[in-house]
Design a protein around this motif. Structure first.
Motif, PDB file in Angstrom:
ATOM      1  N   ALA A   1       4.257   3.721   7.936  1.00 53.85           N
ATOM      2  CA  ALA A   1       5.591   3.120   7.793  1.00 53.85           C
ATOM      3  C   ALA A   1       6.259   2.913   9.147  1.00 53.85           C
ATOM      4  O   ALA A   1       6.889   1.876   9.393  1.00 53.85           O
ATOM      5  CB  ALA A   1       6.459   3.998   6.897  1.00 53.85           C
ATOM      6  N   ILE A   2       6.108   3.890  10.041  1.00 51.97           N
ATOM      7  CA  ILE A   2       6.678   3.767  11.396  1.00 51.97           C
ATOM      8  C   ILE A   2       5.951   2.675  12.166  1.00 51.97           C
ATOM      9  O   ILE A   2       6.583   1.856  12.852  1.00 51.97           O
ATOM     10  CB  ILE A   2       6.589   5.120  12.135  1.00 51.97           C
TER      11      ILE A   2
ATOM     12  N   GLU B   1       2.292  12.467   5.344  1.00 47.04           N
ATOM     13  CA  GLU B   1       2.340  12.277   6.807  1.00 47.04           C
ATOM     14  C   GLU B   1       1.614  10.994   7.206  1.00 47.04           C
ATOM     15  O   GLU B   1       2.071  10.266   8.096  1.00 47.04           O
ATOM     16  CB  GLU B   1       1.739  13.495   7.502  1.00 47.04           C
ATOM     17  N   ASP B   2       0.493  10.720   6.549  1.00 52.90           N
ATOM     18  CA  ASP B   2      -0.219   9.464   6.809  1.00 52.90           C
ATOM     19  C   ASP B   2       0.658   8.266   6.438  1.00 52.90           C
ATOM     20  O   ASP B   2       0.719   7.276   7.176  1.00 52.90           O
ATOM     21  CB  ASP B   2      -1.518   9.416   5.998  1.00 52.90           C
TER      22      ASP B   2
ATOM     23  N   ILE C   1       9.867   4.676   5.544  1.00 58.18           N
ATOM     24  CA  ILE C   1      10.134   5.789   6.467  1.00 58.18           C
ATOM     25  C   ILE C   1      11.021   6.810   5.751  1.00 58.18           C
ATOM     26  O   ILE C   1      10.750   8.015   5.772  1.00 58.18           O
ATOM     27  CB  ILE C   1      10.793   5.289   7.763  1.00 58.18           C
ATOM     28  N   HIS C   2      12.079   6.318   5.098  1.00 59.52           N
ATOM     29  CA  HIS C   2      12.963   7.217   4.351  1.00 59.52           C
ATOM     30  C   HIS C   2      12.228   7.891   3.195  1.00 59.52           C
ATOM     31  O   HIS C   2      12.347   9.104   2.994  1.00 59.52           O
ATOM     32  CB  HIS C   2      14.162   6.433   3.807  1.00 59.52           C
ATOM     33  N   LEU C   3      11.466   7.119   2.436  1.00 59.41           N
ATOM     34  CA  LEU C   3      10.802   7.673   1.249  1.00 59.41           C
ATOM     35  C   LEU C   3       9.786   8.750   1.613  1.00 59.41           C
ATOM     36  O   LEU C   3       9.689   9.784   0.936  1.00 59.41           O
ATOM     37  CB  LEU C   3      10.124   6.556   0.451  1.00 59.41           C
ATOM     38  N   PHE C   4       9.036   8.540   2.678  1.00 60.96           N
ATOM     39  CA  PHE C   4       8.025   9.531   3.048  1.00 60.96           C
ATOM     40  C   PHE C   4       8.645  10.747   3.734  1.00 60.96           C
ATOM     41  O   PHE C   4       8.128  11.859   3.609  1.00 60.96           O
ATOM     42  CB  PHE C   4       6.923   8.893   3.901  1.00 60.96           C
ATOM     43  N   LYS C   5       9.748  10.551   4.441  1.00 62.33           N
ATOM     44  CA  LYS C   5      10.454  11.716   4.985  1.00 62.33           C
ATOM     45  C   LYS C   5      10.999  12.575   3.847  1.00 62.33           C
ATOM     46  O   LYS C   5      10.920  13.810   3.899  1.00 62.33           O
ATOM     47  CB  LYS C   5      11.585  11.266   5.918  1.00 62.33           C
ATOM     48  N   LEU C   6      11.531  11.932   2.829  1.00 60.22           N
ATOM     49  CA  LEU C   6      12.013  12.669   1.658  1.00 60.22           C
ATOM     50  C   LEU C   6      10.861  13.412   0.978  1.00 60.22           C
ATOM     51  O   LEU C   6      11.009  14.583   0.582  1.00 60.22           O
ATOM     52  CB  LEU C   6      12.675  11.711   0.671  1.00 60.22           C
TER      53      LEU C   6
ATOM     54  N   TYR D   1       0.844  -1.201   0.000  1.00 60.24           N
ATOM     55  CA  TYR D   1       0.000   0.000   0.000  1.00 60.24           C
ATOM     56  C   TYR D   1       0.880   1.252   0.000  1.00 60.24           C
ATOM     57  O   TYR D   1       0.633   2.206  -0.752  1.00 60.24           O
ATOM     58  CB  TYR D   1      -0.905   0.000   1.235  1.00 60.24           C
ATOM     59  N   LEU D   2       1.906   1.244   0.824  1.00 58.10           N
ATOM     60  CA  LEU D   2       2.814   2.396   0.899  1.00 58.10           C
ATOM     61  C   LEU D   2       3.531   2.624  -0.430  1.00 58.10           C
ATOM     62  O   LEU D   2       3.768   3.766  -0.825  1.00 58.10           O
ATOM     63  CB  LEU D   2       3.838   2.175   2.010  1.00 58.10           C
TER      64      LEU D   2
END
Length: 406
Positions: free
Chosen positions: A329-330, A323-324, A338-343, A296-297
């Protein structure tokens, strides 16, 4: 043939010594030889021993032979990816105590590890793998190769694709009648951006799945083959092949596979810079997936990027989506996402400096360690352009050298 093993099993289960079991029936030596299958024996003696143990030998032999059949059925269910049959057979085998003395016990343990990996239970599976590796010299040739297949599957699940390839390539197909592992090799090669080898092994797995009439997995292999084909002319052949696969998924009532095909169709549109179509199919793929899952992510990340690049959705909405995604991911402990969404959040918030610092110091090392070739190359290109545009020629040259060497 089986009588001695069964007698020994129940004797030890009931904590009887050989002397106690043989009292008034036969000598300790005779009991020992029966258990080791080193002597002939009278049916009357076996009958008396069974009476003392409270078992029916004919029934127990049938149960032990049934264990063998169930283990092979479990293997077939795993290859076919029949999760309902897998769960039922595995549950039955877990309740059968005689499995401990089956000559196929090691095979069962390895199949159970594969079963756990297919349910994303890496730690439990690895405990089994470690135990089996300790007695690797006792395995049959088939079991030895099955161990390699299981270990390769473990590395795939852990997203360590280079290690997966290294171990899967050592399988000796002449001693292992399960060409299914070609598909896993194809997945690994695809992930490290080696399309020729990915296509080669996907094609071999496609032939195998077709031969055993496993049409769902034919879809998997066909999809993997399509992904490897570069269509720079923008014709509709690739798009039409994806759409035919979607129809096949619907005919087979396979929503999970349909979700995968939709995701890859979206990726193809994204590659063509048709961001509107990409966004549409990423969203449709997400609708068929479990929210708390890496797949899904994966589609959510694609949806956000295509929507951002195509300027299709307001930025504040995209930030909320990112953010969702980070929260999920966390929660499910997926470091890659986690890395991809922070980016993505740095990108959406126009924090260019923070984006590239995080990319260089956090994300890129993780991509490199896990062998995500596409992400590695994309990251290096982004860093090269960033350093070039910000008058940092030394750093730009350093990244350029990395790109050339890669």
């Amino acid at each position: 043939m089986y009588e001695g093993k069964i007698i020994k099993f129940y004797r030890e289960k009931y904590k009887l010594t050989q002397e106690q079991l043989g009292k008034d029936i036969c000598s300790i030596t005779h009991i020992s030889k029966i258990e080791c299958n080193q002597t002939t024996f009278a049916t009357e003696i076996i009958a008396l021993i069974c009476k003392r143990l409270g078992i029916n030998m004919e029934t127990e032999i049938k149960k032990l032979l049934g264990v063998k059949q169930q283990i092979f059925k479990l293997h077939e269910a795993i290859i076919m990816q029949s999760f309902k049959d897998m769960s039922q057979i595995n549950g039955e085998l877990e309740q059968e105590e005689l499995i401990q003395i089956s000559e196929y016990f090691h095979m069962y343990q390895l199949l159970r590890a594969r079963y756990l990996l297919m349910h994303h239970k890496c730690q439990e599976a690895y405990k089994i793998i470690k135990k089996i590796k300790k007695i690797e010299n006792k395995l049959t040739l088939f079991e030895s190769n099955l161990l390699k297949h299981v270990l390769g599957s473990y590395y795939l699940e852990k997203q360590e694709y280079v290690k997966a390839i290294q171990i899967l390539k050592t399988i000796q197909i002449q001693n292992y009648n399960n060409p299914e592992y070609y598909y896993h090799l194809a997945i690994a090669y695809h992930t490290i951006q080696s399309p020729v080898l990915a296509y080669y092994y996907a094609d071999k797995s496609h032939n195998f799945f077709h031969d055993i009439n496993n049409y769902l997995r034919v879809i998997d292999a066909e999809m993997l083959m399509i992904i490897q084909v570069e269509d720079d002319d923008g014709n509709e052949e690739i798009i039409n092949r994806y759409k035919k696969l979607i129809i096949s998924c619907e005919l087979c009532n396979a929503p999970e596979r349909k979700a995968k095909v939709l995701h890859n169709l979206a990726a193809e549109y994204y590659r063509r810079k048709d961001y509107k179509q990409a966004s549409t199919f990423y969203k449709e793929s997400m609708s068929l997936k479990n929210l708390d899952s890496p797949v899904y992510l994966l589609s959510l990340e694609g949806f956000i990027r295509s929507s951002f690049d195509g300027n299709l959705i307001a930025n504040d909405q995209l930030i909320q989506h990112a953010e969702d995604g980070l929260t999920i991911a966390i929660r499910i402990k997926q470091l890659l996402y986690i890395h991809l969404f922070k980016l993505l959040l740095y990108l959406l918030k126009s924090k260019e400096k923070e984006y590239h610092q995080y990319l260089l110091n956090k994300a890129l090392p993780m991509f490199s360690n896990s062998g995500y070739t596409y992400l590695i190359q994309r990251s290096k290109k982004e860093l090269f352009h960033y350093y070039s545009n910000n008058n940092l020629p030394d750093k730009a040259l350093e990244i350029a050298n990395l790109l050339i060497n890669t």
